[in-house]
Design a protein around this motif. Structure first.
Motif, PDB file in Angstrom:
ATOM      1  N   PHE A  55       0.843  -1.194   0.000  1.00  0.00           N
ATOM      2  CA  PHE A  55       0.000   0.000   0.000  1.00  0.00           C
ATOM      3  C   PHE A  55       0.881   1.248   0.000  1.00  0.00           C
ATOM      4  N   ARG A  56       0.691   2.085  -1.018  1.00  0.00           N
ATOM      5  CA  ARG A  56       1.506   3.277  -1.196  1.00  0.00           C
ATOM      6  C   ARG A  56       0.613   4.487  -1.446  1.00  0.00           C
ATOM      7  N   THR A  57       1.121   5.650  -1.075  1.00  0.00           N
ATOM      8  CA  THR A  57       0.402   6.868  -1.414  1.00  0.00           C
ATOM      9  C   THR A  57       0.563   7.115  -2.914  1.00  0.00           C
ATOM     10  N   ARG A  58      -0.250   8.001  -3.443  1.00  0.00           N
ATOM     11  CA  ARG A  58      -0.159   8.300  -4.872  1.00  0.00           C
ATOM     12  C   ARG A  58       1.218   8.866  -5.231  1.00  0.00           C
ATOM     13  N   SER A  59       1.741   9.739  -4.385  1.00  0.00           N
ATOM     14  CA  SER A  59       3.053  10.326  -4.679  1.00  0.00           C
ATOM     15  C   SER A  59       4.147   9.272  -4.589  1.00  0.00           C
ATOM     16  N   GLU A  60       4.050   8.341  -3.636  1.00  0.00           N
ATOM     17  CA  GLU A  60       5.037   7.264  -3.528  1.00  0.00           C
ATOM     18  C   GLU A  60       4.986   6.369  -4.766  1.00  0.00           C
ATOM     19  N   PHE A  61       3.772   6.052  -5.208  1.00  0.00           N
ATOM     20  CA  PHE A  61       3.610   5.196  -6.383  1.00  0.00           C
ATOM     21  C   PHE A  61       4.190   5.876  -7.612  1.00  0.00           C
ATOM     22  N   GLU A  62       3.871   7.147  -7.810  1.00  0.00           N
ATOM     23  CA  GLU A  62       4.366   7.879  -8.969  1.00  0.00           C
ATOM     24  C   GLU A  62       5.898   7.973  -8.953  1.00  0.00           C
ATOM     25  N   ALA A  63       6.475   8.094  -7.754  1.00  0.00           N
ATOM     26  CA  ALA A  63       7.933   8.140  -7.639  1.00  0.00           C
ATOM     27  C   ALA A  63       8.548   6.801  -8.040  1.00  0.00           C
ATOM     28  N   MET A  64       7.891   5.682  -7.676  1.00  0.00           N
ATOM     29  CA  MET A  64       8.372   4.360  -8.066  1.00  0.00           C
ATOM     30  C   MET A  64       8.329   4.186  -9.582  1.00  0.00           C
ATOM     31  N   VAL A  65       7.267   4.661 -10.207  1.00  0.00           N
ATOM     32  CA  VAL A  65       7.157   4.580 -11.666  1.00  0.00           C
ATOM     33  C   VAL A  65       8.268   5.402 -12.320  1.00  0.00           C
ATOM     34  N   ALA A  67      11.120   6.171 -11.178  1.00  0.00           N
ATOM     35  CA  ALA A  67      12.447   5.583 -10.937  1.00  0.00           C
ATOM     36  C   ALA A  67      12.626   4.246 -11.644  1.00  0.00           C
ATOM     37  N   GLY A  68      11.632   3.818 -12.406  1.00  0.00           N
ATOM     38  CA  GLY A  68      11.732   2.542 -13.117  1.00  0.00           C
ATOM     39  C   GLY A  68      11.565   1.334 -12.217  1.00  0.00           C
ATOM     40  N   GLU A  69      10.893   1.510 -11.076  1.00  0.00           N
ATOM     41  CA  GLU A  69      10.756   0.430 -10.104  1.00  0.00           C
ATOM     42  C   GLU A  69       9.490  -0.398 -10.308  1.00  0.00           C
ATOM     43  N   MET A  70       8.739  -0.123 -11.370  1.00  0.00           N
ATOM     44  CA  MET A  70       7.529  -0.888 -11.670  1.00  0.00           C
ATOM     45  C   MET A  70       7.696  -1.631 -12.992  1.00  0.00           C
ATOM     46  N   LEU A  71       7.387  -2.922 -12.986  1.00  0.00           N
ATOM     47  CA  LEU A  71       7.412  -3.684 -14.234  1.00  0.00           C
ATOM     48  C   LEU A  71       6.233  -3.329 -15.115  1.00  0.00           C
ATOM     49  N   GLU A  72       5.088  -3.073 -14.487  1.00  0.00           N
ATOM     50  CA  GLU A  72       3.889  -2.669 -15.212  1.00  0.00           C
ATOM     51  C   GLU A  72       3.007  -1.925 -14.228  1.00  0.00           C
ATOM     52  N   HIS A  73       2.155  -1.056 -14.761  1.00  0.00           N
ATOM     53  CA  HIS A  73       1.220  -0.357 -13.897  1.00  0.00           C
ATOM     54  C   HIS A  73       0.059   0.161 -14.729  1.00  0.00           C
ATOM     55  N   ALA A  74      -1.041   0.418 -14.044  1.00  0.00           N
ATOM     56  CA  ALA A  74      -2.233   0.953 -14.707  1.00  0.00           C
ATOM     57  C   ALA A  74      -3.105   1.626 -13.666  1.00  0.00           C
ATOM     58  N   GLU A  75      -3.968   2.507 -14.138  1.00  0.00           N
ATOM     59  CA  GLU A  75      -4.941   3.164 -13.259  1.00  0.00           C
ATOM     60  C   GLU A  75      -6.294   2.506 -13.473  1.00  0.00           C
ATOM     61  N   VAL A  76      -6.909   2.057 -12.382  1.00  0.00           N
ATOM     62  CA  VAL A  76      -8.193   1.367 -12.434  1.00  0.00           C
ATOM     63  C   VAL A  76      -9.140   2.013 -11.428  1.00  0.00           C
TER      64      VAL A  76
END
Length: 210
Positions: A55-65, A67-76
């Motif tokens: 569980f991450r905040t929106r800003s934490e999630f966006e920072a991971m994206v 930094a290339g720390e996500m293999l895949e992501h989407a907004e649902v």
């Protein structure tokens, strides 16, 4: 003789049997790890961070994206979901396999990011009529939800040719056996056995000393 770990992408339209097959596969091989997604939605009662989701905040999630720390992501439905890269790369290095229960879009992103470490499997229903029957038999959804799932299924099925393997789930036991066969064979591929080069060099040295 440790091999490299695999990323196993399992996709299907809703009702084709993907979730049942994933549960059976993990019961067959307890060493399999299920990919834990990160999300920006709030935890539900009983959910544990790092077990059910990260569980991450929106800003934490966006920072991971970023930094290339996500293999895949989407907004649902207003929340982000994604697959963190770190635990997956660690599992590959340790020779452990990771199972992803995701749609074709997420699967494409992971294949682009991880290349030859990925094996993708698509599960088809034996017919559209049977798919509709299975959705209704579950008794979980309203008519409107079922209609929406059926409409989405057409789009999902159109991407079948993008997968390495395609299984038609007419009989769940037979499909389970086919899935195990695929996984067993993929684990044995030469490029997933990094120890082989040193092993063969050792055999050649034995020839030289004969």
């Amino acid at each position: 003789m440790k091999r490299k770990g695999l990323l196993i992408i399992l996709s299907s339209p809703s009702g084709a049997g993907k979730s049942t097959l994933a549960r059976r596969l993990m019961a067959w091989d307890p060493s399999l790890r299920f990919s834990v997604s990160a999300t920006t939605r709030q935890p539900r009662p009983g959910e544990v961070d790092g077990t059910d989701y990260y569980f991450r905040t929106r800003s934490e999630f966006e920072a991971m994206v970023a930094a290339g720390e996500m293999l895949e992501h989407a907004e649902v439905f207003g929340n982000f979901y994604g697959s963190p890269r770190g635990p997956v790369e660690q599992a590959i290095a340790e020779g452990r396999d990771t199972l992803f229960d995701i749609d074709w879009q997420g699967g494409q992103q992971i294949k682009q990011a991880m290349g030859d470490d990925v094996v993708s499997i698509f599960v088809l229903p034996p017919s559209i009529a049977e798919l509709d029957r299975r959705l209704r038999t579950r008794g979980q959804d309203s008519e409107a939800v079922i209609a929406g799932r059926m409409a989405k299924s057409e789009a999902e099925i159109s991407h079948w040719a993008e997968y390495d393997y395609v299984l038609v789930n007419e009989d769940i036991d037979r499909t389970e056996n086919d899935l195990k066969t695929v996984l067993t064979a993929e684990r044995m591929r030469r490029e997933r056995q990094p120890w082989l080069s040193d092993f063969v060099r050792g055999l050649n040295r034995e020839f030289e000393t004969r």
